[in-house]
Write a protein that holds these residues in place. Structure first.
Motif, PDB file in Angstrom:
ATOM      1  N   UNK A 290      41.757 -25.943 -23.655  1.00  0.00           N
ATOM      2  CA  UNK A 290      41.100 -26.176 -22.364  1.00  0.00           C
ATOM      3  C   UNK A 290      40.946 -24.868 -21.582  1.00  0.00           C
ATOM      4  N   UNK A 291      40.694 -23.773 -22.287  1.00  0.00           N
ATOM      5  CA  UNK A 291      40.561 -22.465 -21.640  1.00  0.00           C
ATOM      6  C   UNK A 291      39.131 -21.941 -21.622  1.00  0.00           C
ATOM      7  N   UNK A 292      38.193 -22.700 -22.141  1.00  0.00           N
ATOM      8  CA  UNK A 292      36.789 -22.300 -22.117  1.00  0.00           C
ATOM      9  C   UNK A 292      36.112 -22.932 -20.895  1.00  0.00           C
ATOM     10  N   UNK A 293      35.035 -22.298 -20.466  1.00  0.00           N
ATOM     11  CA  UNK A 293      34.332 -22.782 -19.277  1.00  0.00           C
ATOM     12  C   UNK A 293      32.878 -22.344 -19.352  1.00  0.00           C
ATOM     13  N   UNK A 294      31.985 -23.162 -18.819  1.00  0.00           N
ATOM     14  CA  UNK A 294      30.581 -22.770 -18.706  1.00  0.00           C
ATOM     15  C   UNK A 294      29.931 -23.593 -17.590  1.00  0.00           C
ATOM     16  N   UNK A 295      28.841 -23.067 -17.065  1.00  0.00           N
ATOM     17  CA  UNK A 295      27.968 -23.830 -16.173  1.00  0.00           C
ATOM     18  C   UNK A 295      26.960 -24.570 -17.044  1.00  0.00           C
ATOM     19  N   UNK A 296      26.562 -25.754 -16.628  1.00  0.00           N
ATOM     20  CA  UNK A 296      25.721 -26.581 -17.483  1.00  0.00           C
ATOM     21  C   UNK A 296      24.375 -25.921 -17.762  1.00  0.00           C
ATOM     22  N   UNK A 297      23.852 -25.156 -16.810  1.00  0.00           N
ATOM     23  CA  UNK A 297      22.576 -24.481 -17.058  1.00  0.00           C
ATOM     24  C   UNK A 297      22.703 -23.428 -18.155  1.00  0.00           C
ATOM     25  N   UNK A 298      23.869 -22.752 -18.197  1.00  0.00           N
ATOM     26  CA  UNK A 298      24.113 -21.776 -19.262  1.00  0.00           C
ATOM     27  C   UNK A 298      24.234 -22.481 -20.612  1.00  0.00           C
ATOM     28  N   UNK A 299      24.864 -23.658 -20.594  1.00  0.00           N
ATOM     29  CA  UNK A 299      24.988 -24.431 -21.832  1.00  0.00           C
ATOM     30  C   UNK A 299      23.607 -24.835 -22.349  1.00  0.00           C
ATOM     31  N   UNK A 300      22.752 -25.308 -21.457  1.00  0.00           N
ATOM     32  CA  UNK A 300      21.409 -25.733 -21.869  1.00  0.00           C
ATOM     33  C   UNK A 300      20.601 -24.560 -22.417  1.00  0.00           C
ATOM     34  N   UNK A 301      20.780 -23.392 -21.815  1.00  0.00           N
ATOM     35  CA  UNK A 301      20.080 -22.208 -22.308  1.00  0.00           C
ATOM     36  C   UNK A 301      20.552 -21.845 -23.707  1.00  0.00           C
ATOM     37  N   UNK A 302      21.861 -21.881 -23.927  1.00  0.00           N
ATOM     38  CA  UNK A 302      22.389 -21.558 -25.256  1.00  0.00           C
ATOM     39  C   UNK A 302      21.978 -22.625 -26.272  1.00  0.00           C
ATOM     40  N   UNK A 303      21.890 -23.865 -25.824  1.00  0.00           N
ATOM     41  CA  UNK A 303      21.435 -24.952 -26.692  1.00  0.00           C
ATOM     42  C   UNK A 303      20.019 -24.658 -27.198  1.00  0.00           C
ATOM     43  N   UNK A 304      19.145 -24.253 -26.306  1.00  0.00           N
ATOM     44  CA  UNK A 304      17.769 -23.918 -26.695  1.00  0.00           C
ATOM     45  C   UNK A 304      17.740 -22.747 -27.668  1.00  0.00           C
ATOM     46  N   UNK A 305      18.580 -21.737 -27.401  1.00  0.00           N
ATOM     47  CA  UNK A 305      18.623 -20.570 -28.285  1.00  0.00           C
ATOM     48  C   UNK A 305      19.152 -20.941 -29.671  1.00  0.00           C
ATOM     49  N   UNK A 306      20.099 -21.885 -29.708  1.00  0.00           N
ATOM     50  CA  UNK A 306      20.745 -22.260 -30.969  1.00  0.00           C
ATOM     51  C   UNK A 306      19.867 -23.160 -31.826  1.00  0.00           C
ATOM     52  N   UNK A 307      19.116 -24.067 -31.175  1.00  0.00           N
ATOM     53  CA  UNK A 307      18.447 -25.124 -31.944  1.00  0.00           C
ATOM     54  C   UNK A 307      16.930 -25.181 -31.722  1.00  0.00           C
ATOM     55  N   UNK A 308      16.414 -24.296 -30.891  1.00  0.00           N
ATOM     56  CA  UNK A 308      14.968 -24.267 -30.634  1.00  0.00           C
ATOM     57  C   UNK A 308      14.471 -25.624 -30.121  1.00  0.00           C
ATOM     58  N   UNK A 309      15.275 -26.245 -29.264  1.00  0.00           N
ATOM     59  CA  UNK A 309      14.909 -27.494 -28.608  1.00  0.00           C
ATOM     60  C   UNK A 309      15.706 -27.598 -27.318  1.00  0.00           C
ATOM     61  N   UNK A 310      15.359 -28.540 -26.476  1.00  0.00           N
ATOM     62  CA  UNK A 310      16.063 -28.689 -25.201  1.00  0.00           C
ATOM     63  C   UNK A 310      16.444 -30.149 -24.993  1.00  0.00           C
ATOM     64  N   UNK A 311      17.284 -30.380 -23.979  1.00  0.00           N
ATOM     65  CA  UNK A 311      17.611 -31.765 -23.623  1.00  0.00           C
ATOM     66  C   UNK A 311      17.687 -31.888 -22.111  1.00  0.00           C
TER      67      UNK A 311
END
Length: 311
Positions: A290-311
């Motif tokens: 439980x030591x990791x942290x992110x803002x949801x907008x950063x997560x969505x950006x990384x999601x797009x970079x990782x999978x070439x799609x968005x949610x």
């Protein structure tokens, strides 16, 4: 916002590092009178347990977790942590005569581990009832006390709440007939590939047969991604690429939080699986569960970079 009821354990993980090799201090011909002491200058105490880890990760995603578990009189530091993260403790029951479940893990320089686990309050998880929960729309039965896992699965059915069965480390407690009873009650089953093999061996059923009992069977395969078996298709979910590999502990719980997020937001399996995959990758980049942290907008950006799609 849809709520997810997370039935599972809370635990303290006491992690120690021995700056040598166990083999230099354990004499093979004297193991019948073993009496050794290891000096461990490094000690970390982490917040863990399946319910706590899943709830933490689901909260990061913006979900509304309701963790349910039994804890001991020593739970105060964990309570404060949950309050700081704005995670509900409504269904966390404190049993003052017990300790919170805890693991004592000593690792040597060869990455060998000696672990002692005290279940403590976890053994009394059946003191909590799913029927007391505040209107969850989905649930999960994660590793916990044996009686609690059995009871909570039945209560989810009684309450008409769809749930994930996540046997994990609790698998050895159940025989094939008992596992089939869980699977028959559950809406979804999630396991890693090793756990799947145990289930298959004990039930005598293959993936396609087990999938007929469920809306989906999810099998994670580490860096190979995951497979989601539904009634009419098999979906391959690619693994997200971690930036570095630090600690795999808790990756499965992070993945399950991603599943719950998708289910509570009516996302398709292709998207849900990828969210879960990225959650696991982010977790492995950090020590502890439980030591990791992110803002949801950063997560969505990384999601797009990782999978070439968005949610």
């Amino acid at each position: 916002m849809d709520k997810a009821l997370i039935c599972g354990s809370f635990a303290f993980d006491n992690i120690m590092v021995f700056n040598d090799q166990f083999k230099n201090h354990i004499l093979p011909d004297k193991v019948h009178i073993l009496n050794v002491s290891f000096l461990v200058p490094e000690l970390r105490r982490e917040f863990g347990g399946c319910a706590g880890n899943i709830a933490y990760n689901l909260k990061l995603l913006g979900g509304d977790p309701l963790p349910m578990g039994t804890v001991g009189a020593d739970f105060d530091p964990y309570s404060q942590w949950m309050d700081d993260q704005n995670i509900s403790r409504e269904h966390v029951t404190v049993l003052n005569e017990t300790f919170t479940a805890q693991a004592f893990i000593t690792t040597d320089m060869d990455d060998n581990q000696i672990t002692a686990f005290h279940p403590g309050a976890m053994n009394y998880s059946h003191h909590n009832s799913v029927l007391d929960a505040n209107d969850p729309t989905v649930g999960i039965v994660a590793p916990d006390g044996r009686d609690g896992m059995v009871q909570h699965a039945s209560e989810f059915v009684h309450a008409g709440i769809p749930f994930i069965f996540d046997p994990g480390q609790g698998l050895p407690m159940f025989n094939g007939e008992e596992l089939m009873d869980f699977i028959d009650k559950a809406t979804w089953l999630t396991v890693n590939d090793y756990e799947w093999q145990l289930i298959s061996d004990r039930t005598g059923k293959n993936k396609e047969e087990i999938a007929t009992y469920l809306d989906a069977l999810i099998i994670t395969k580490g860096p190979e991604g995951s497979l989601i078996y539904t009634d009419d298709e098999v979906i391959h979910v690619p693994a997200a690429e971690p930036k570095e590999l630090k600690d795999p502990t808790g990756c499965g719980d992070a993945y399950r939080a991603g599943l719950l997020y998708g289910l509570t937001n009516d996302l398709d399996w292709e998207t849900t699986g990828r969210i879960a995959s990225l959650m696991g990758a982010i977790k492995i980049e950090h020590q502890g569960t439980q030591n990791h942290y992110f803002e949801i907008e950063d997560f969505k950006k990384r999601f797009e970079e990782s999978f070439d799609m968005s949610f």
